[in-house]
Design an enzyme around this catalytic site. Structure first.
Site, PDB file in Angstrom:
ATOM      1  N   ARG A 331       0.946  -1.655  -0.110  1.00  9.04           N
ATOM      2  CA  ARG A 331      -0.139  -0.251   0.457  1.00  9.04           C
ATOM      3  C   ARG A 331       1.507   1.095   0.065  1.00  9.04           C
ATOM      4  O   ARG A 331       0.689   2.401  -0.406  1.00  9.04           O
ATOM      5  CB  ARG A 331      -1.059   0.331   1.428  1.00  9.04           C
ATOM      6  CG  ARG A 331      -2.144   0.956   1.165  1.00  9.04           C
ATOM      7  CD  ARG A 331      -3.032   0.699   2.031  1.00  9.04           C
ATOM      8  NE  ARG A 331      -4.048   0.148   1.490  1.00  9.04           N
ATOM      9  CZ  ARG A 331      -5.472   0.504   0.786  1.00  9.04           C
ATOM     10  NH1 ARG A 331      -5.017   2.141   0.623  1.00  9.04           N
ATOM     11  NH2 ARG A 331      -6.057  -0.199   0.528  1.00  9.04           N
ATOM     12  N   GLU A 733      -9.676   5.574   6.960  1.00  8.57           N
ATOM     13  CA  GLU A 733      -9.173   6.090   6.675  1.00  8.57           C
ATOM     14  C   GLU A 733      -8.163   7.093   6.432  1.00  8.57           C
ATOM     15  O   GLU A 733      -7.289   7.921   6.231  1.00  8.57           O
ATOM     16  CB  GLU A 733      -7.985   4.901   6.144  1.00  8.57           C
ATOM     17  CG  GLU A 733      -8.423   3.660   7.576  1.00  8.57           C
ATOM     18  CD  GLU A 733      -7.368   2.138   6.690  1.00  8.57           C
ATOM     19  OE1 GLU A 733      -7.836   1.816   5.386  1.00  8.57           O
ATOM     20  OE2 GLU A 733      -6.776   1.648   6.263  1.00  8.57           O
TER      21      GLU A 733
HETATM   22  N1  MTE Z   1     -13.066   5.477  13.520  1.00  6.56           N
HETATM   23  C1  MTE Z   1     -12.849   4.386  15.371  1.00  6.56           C
HETATM   24  N2  MTE Z   1     -14.308   5.555  16.365  1.00  6.56           N
HETATM   25  N3  MTE Z   1     -12.399   3.660  15.785  1.00  6.56           N
HETATM   26  C2  MTE Z   1     -11.468   2.964  15.505  1.00  6.56           C
HETATM   27  O1  MTE Z   1     -11.214   1.990  15.847  1.00  6.56           O
HETATM   28  N4  MTE Z   1     -10.105   2.646  13.270  1.00  6.56           N
HETATM   29  C3  MTE Z   1     -10.226   2.776  11.746  1.00  6.56           C
HETATM   30  C4  MTE Z   1     -11.390   3.417  10.481  1.00  6.56           C
HETATM   31  N5  MTE Z   1     -12.122   4.373  11.937  1.00  6.56           N
HETATM   32  C5  MTE Z   1     -11.983   2.669  13.920  1.00  6.56           C
HETATM   33  C6  MTE Z   1     -11.636   4.196  12.717  1.00  6.56           C
HETATM   34  C7  MTE Z   1     -10.168   2.159  10.348  1.00  6.56           C
HETATM   35  S1  MTE Z   1      -8.070   1.843  11.435  1.00  6.56           S
HETATM   36  C8  MTE Z   1     -10.539   1.697  10.037  1.00  6.56           C
HETATM   37  S2  MTE Z   1      -9.615   0.447   8.596  1.00  6.56           S
HETATM   38  C9  MTE Z   1     -11.511   1.663   9.577  1.00  6.56           C
HETATM   39  O2  MTE Z   1     -12.092   3.213  10.781  1.00  6.56           O
HETATM   40  C10 MTE Z   1     -12.297   0.937   9.546  1.00  6.56           C
HETATM   41  O3  MTE Z   1     -13.698   0.546   9.926  1.00  6.56           O
HETATM   42  P1  MTE Z   1     -15.008   1.473   7.877  1.00  6.56           P
HETATM   43  O4  MTE Z   1     -13.632  -0.103   7.245  1.00  6.56           O
HETATM   44  O5  MTE Z   1     -16.675   0.876   8.935  1.00  6.56           O
HETATM   45  O6  MTE Z   1     -15.072   2.710   7.590  1.00  6.56           O
HETATM   46  N1  HPA Z   2      -5.303  -2.261   4.657  1.00  2.00           N
HETATM   47  C1  HPA Z   2      -6.083  -3.267   5.815  1.00  2.00           C
HETATM   48  N2  HPA Z   2      -5.680  -5.026   5.918  1.00  2.00           N
HETATM   49  C2  HPA Z   2      -5.167  -5.670   4.358  1.00  2.00           C
HETATM   50  C3  HPA Z   2      -5.510  -4.324   3.211  1.00  2.00           C
HETATM   51  C4  HPA Z   2      -5.440  -3.139   3.136  1.00  2.00           C
HETATM   52  O1  HPA Z   2      -5.491  -2.969   2.404  1.00  2.00           O
HETATM   53  N3  HPA Z   2      -4.831  -5.086   2.462  1.00  2.00           N
HETATM   54  C5  HPA Z   2      -4.469  -6.593   3.409  1.00  2.00           C
HETATM   55  N4  HPA Z   2      -4.972  -6.516   4.515  1.00  2.00           N
HETATM   56 MO1  MOS Z   3      -6.902  -0.322   9.705  1.00  7.41          MO
HETATM   57  S1  MOS Z   3      -5.945   0.252   9.294  1.00  7.41           S
HETATM   58  O1  MOS Z   3      -7.549  -1.229   7.602  1.00  7.41           O
HETATM   59  O2  MOS Z   3      -7.884  -1.535  10.361  1.00  7.41           O
END
Ligand code: MTE
Ligand code: HPA
Ligand code: MOS
Length: 796
Positions: A331, A733
């Site tokens: 990534r 993210e």
């Molecule tokens: N928001 C909160 N409040 N707590 C979390 O742990 N994790 C982040 C983001 N926002 C997180 C957060 C991460 S690393 C990811 S990948 C995404 O939320 C995952 O949730 P989603 O795919 O439903 O957005």
């Molecule tokens: N994000 C988070 N987790 C993962 C990914 C990614 O792009 N690819 C494989 N595991």
């Molecule tokens: Mo988020 S770092 O893809 O859990």
């Protein structure tokens, strides 16, 4: 309407289209908001404990790299309340909890690989007794040479995976033609996830070798797999459940495994329920973090500032095992371009094996680390040419019809950056404030202000193609209430709220009639981690598919009551409408039940049009891109290195947001979290390889007082160009890249010390010490260039 065989290709249905009734696209509070505030939301540690529950703690390595010559656990066993002590020899199945590559022992066998590595598990009557006992082991070590930094790893060619490389065009030839070259090194530190709820698992033995694990995890299915392997069982023996996490941020994507396995091993061994909960120091000592990156970079550019050649060599601190470092590095490689067209480019990444925690997922997953390097380069080009960095950025933006293909081959579609940037430039009054800051700095010798606008582009999808799938289960009960289960996990981000909204929208019922249940491997199987920001994209589509199947059956049934065509049936306002008549939803459901219509359904979704060839690093790894930009203004005290964020404006492209309130919350949270990464959150290992910053006393995450008083977050409202769930875009993210603007505003303020004539060598985190170091470097550099110049008198 006919049964939707291909839900992902379905257009927005007629359901509520003409009525104005919507359950999506509206701000709704988080599904657990009231429970959070009342302290009534159940986290894993709040689940009432069963009679006979025991508590486990981990005995940790105190050497970074050493052979264990003797392990004397008698003093541990002799401690009050201790029931059992388990070592690797007590693992009935496989001693491994690695997510991809199987190099992650649950417990050390003979060689410890970092300070904090679990060597044994002690089980006692109370949590405190277990923790006290865990410290009593006598371990005799034979120390081995340890590698701590990425630089050392590179020098020793010590890698957890083969290095990767992505090339496009002919970088060498392009460098030879380039009118100017900028070259240097950069170090960007890692980051502790600092979820408020620490790692925890509670394992409860069930009949006939079954095991239930209540676990704070982003990845229940993987916890099921690793627990089954460790216990020598099949997946159907193991049930993993997670109602919610108090934050995950990537730290519970793979690394909940150790805790799930530890609790399950002890529970299986003793045939009693066992809880394993980490206290903050152990959590920080044991688990991996965001990867720090060390970059060696070089870029060629023309007189206007257009990048004509780029080369970067990124070395990641992977830690002692691979964990998710491969996909993280991939990534990073696929985000080095950020928003810029790079015609001739050579990108390398290597995952350095070090005797430290095994670094893992953290919000952005290598994307932020890839992109910050090119932003650093652009910042330097701008200063070298005496231009505003914003102009160099927009000059290098991906084009719409040409210069629009990424180095890995994907076309940058739906690029809203030019428009989005222009909107933010206007609304933030960037140019006026730039002039005001120059004027301020000209008369302010000690306090210097800085300003920066930085953009982002972030690819949405797991970069491992097969992970882009999801399932859901929707039940409609005879009283008209709806229960939803899906493969995503709730960590505060609001995925449950969004999925509930999607289901309410399909069935035309008020959100209050929809309830969500805990994620459970016995309900939806083979799920992917809730990660890569895809939680709502994937599970929203799967739940929509399930709800549509029920709705279609109800529509076919409703015309037997009301007449008309099934295709014309509309579901809204808690009622079913067709042929000029309508009936309450609950009445249709009750009548359908009596006619034996199936009132529940599964649903499935697989993201279309993805491809990736890992060897050539080419393909279409992403479903679409999310975009955004932010402007930050800081003031830096050049005598102390202290600084303050005065104002931040952020504009984020959430597509047609499913829930603007939740999305704005995500943007704000990611902004502040990313700002912490780049400024105050410093991880520091001592010479012996011990992480010394293992508690909030020494590791500074942002507090409310670090948030800017003037914080203007807006969503850029345009539908996604791909058929994502209601044309929304992921939000979890990408906004973590917005506070690049804070880092580069600080760098801008530092460079004001010498009239913006030299590039401050600023690494991240830009702590006060680092800021002072950069100021010293700038003033020394200018003094040697100009002869002795009084430090604070130089101005632009
Ligand atoms: N928001 C909160 N409040 N707590 C979390 O742990 N994790 C982040 C983001 N926002 C997180 C957060 C991460 S690393 C990811 S990948 C995404 O939320 C995952 O949730 P989603 O795919 O439903 O957005
Ligand atoms: N994000 C988070 N987790 C993962 C990914 C990614 O792009 N690819 C494989 N595991
Ligand atoms: Mo988020 S770092 O893809 O859990």
């Amino acid at each position: 309407m006919n049964h939707p065989e291909m839900p992902n290709l379905m257009p927005e249905t007629a359901t509520n289209a003409d009525t104005g009734w919507r359950a999506v696209g509206v701000s709704r509070p988080h599904e657990s908001a009231e429970l959070h505030v009342l302290g009534q939301a159940t986290y894993t540690d709040d689940i009432p404990e069963l009679q006979g529950t025991l508590h486990a703690a981990l005995g940790l390595s105190s050497k970074a790299h050493a052979r264990i010559l003797a392990l004397d656990l008698a003093p541990v066993r002799a401690m009050p309340g201790v029931v059992a002590v388990l070592t690797a020899a007590d693992i009935p199945g496989t001693n491994d909890c690695g997510p991809i590559i199987h190099d992650d022992p649950i417990l050390v066998t003979d060689t410890v690989q970092y300070i904090g590595q679990p060597v044994f598990i002690v089980v006692a009557d109370t949590h405190t007794n277990a923790r006290r006992a865990a410290r009593q082991a006598n371990v005799t070590y034979e120390e081995l040479p340890a590698i701590i930094t990425p630089q050392q790893a590179k020098a020793a060619a010590s890698y957890v995976l083969p290095p990767m490389r992505l090339e496009r065009g002919d970088a060498q030839a392009a460098f030879e033609r380039a009118p100017h070259v900028v070259k240097g090194e950069l170090f960007v530190g890692g980051q502790e996830q600092f979820y408020l709820e620490g790692q925890i698992a509670y394992a409860i033995p069930k009949e006939n070798r079954g095991m239930l694990v209540q676990c704070s995890t982003q990845h229940p299915s993987e916890m099921q797999h690793v627990v089954a392997h460790a216990l020598g069982l099949h997946s159907h023996h193991v049930q993993v459940e997670c109602r919610r996490m108090g934050g995950g941020f990537g730290g519970k994507e793979s690394q909940s495994a150790l805790w799930a396995c530890g609790a399950a091993l002890a529970a299986a061994h003793l045939k009693r329920p066992v809880k394993l909960r980490a206290d903050r120091d152990d959590d920080m000592l044991v688990t991996g973090k965001r990867h720090c990156f060390w970059y060696e970079y070089e870029a060629g550019y023309d007189d206007e500032g257009r990048i004509v050649a780029a080369r970067v060599d990124m070395t990641l601190r992977a830690g002692y095992s691979a964990d998710l470092s491969g996909p993280v590095a991939t990534r990073a490689v696929c985000h080095f371009d950020n928003c810029y067209y790079l015609s001739d480019v050579d990108i390398r990444a290597a995952c350095g094996r070090t005797n430290t925690q095994s670094n893992t997922a953290f919000r952005g997953f290598g994307g932020p680390q890839g992109a910050i390097a090119i932003e650093y380069v652009i910042d330097e080009i701008a200063r070298n040419l005496g231009k505003d960095a914003l102009d160099i950025r927009t000059l290098n933006y991906y084009g719409i019809d040409e210069r629009n293909q990424t180095p890995y081959g994907q076309v940058v579609a739906g690029n809203v950056l030019p428009e989005l940037t222009a909107q933010l430039e206007r609304s933030s009054e960037y140019r006026t404030r730039r002039a005001a800051i120059d004027a301020y700095n000209a008369t302010s010798p000690v306090l210097k202000k800085g300003l920066a606008l930085t953009p982002l582009k972030f690819g949405i999808a797991f970069n491992v193609t097969h992970l882009n799938q999801a399932g859901a289960l929707v039940h409609v009960y005879v009283d008209g209430s709806v229960l939803v289960n899906h493969g995503g996990t709730e960590m505060g981000q609001g995925v449950n709220t969004k999925v509930m909204q999607v289901v309410a929208h399909e069935l035309g019922v008020d959100l209050a009639h929809v309830r969500i249940t805990a994620t459970d491997t016995t309900k939806v199987s083979n799920t992917s981690a809730t990660a890569a920001s895809t939680g709502a994209d994937l599970n929203g589509k799967a739940a929509q598919d399930a709800a549509r199947r029920i709705r279609d059956r109800l529509a076919a049934f409703a015309v037997t009551l009301l007449g008309g065509e099934a295709a014309d049936v509309q579901f809204h306002d808690d009622a079913v409408h067709v042929n000029g008549g309508s009936l309450p939803f609950v009445e249709v459901v009750q009548k359908a039940y009596l006619k034996r219509v199936q009132l529940w359904s599964d649903g499935f979704y697989a993201t279309p049009n993805l491809s990736w060839d890992a060897k050539s690093m080419n393909g279409n790894p992403f479903s679409y891109y999310a975009y955004g930009a932010a402007v930050s203004e800081v003031v830096v005290d050049t005598l102390t290195g202290e600084w303050k964020l005065l104002r931040a404006d952020a504009l984020y492209d959430a597509g047609r947001s499913l829930n603007p309130a939740l999305d704005i919350g995500q943007v704000e949270g990611a902004f502040i979290q990313g700002m912490g990464w780049l400024t105050t959150e410093q991880l520091w290992w001592n010479a012996a390889g011990k992480l010394m910053t293992h508690a909030p006393s020494t590791y500074k995450i942002p507090g409310i007082s670090d948030c800017p008083e003037d914080f203007r977050v807006q969503l850029f409202d345009q539908p996604n160009v791909v058929d994502s769930i209601h044309r929304s875009k992921a939000v979890g993210e990408p906004p973590l890249l917005l506070p690049f603007s804070v880092f580069f505003a600080i760098r801008d303020a530092i460079s004001a010390v010498a009239g913006h004539r030299v590039n401050p060598p600023l690494n991240a985190p830009a702590t006060s010490e680092e800021i002072l170091r950069a100021i010293d470097a700038v003033t020394e550099n200018i003094a040697s260039k100009m002869g002795s110049v009084p430090i604070f008198q130089a101005s632009r």
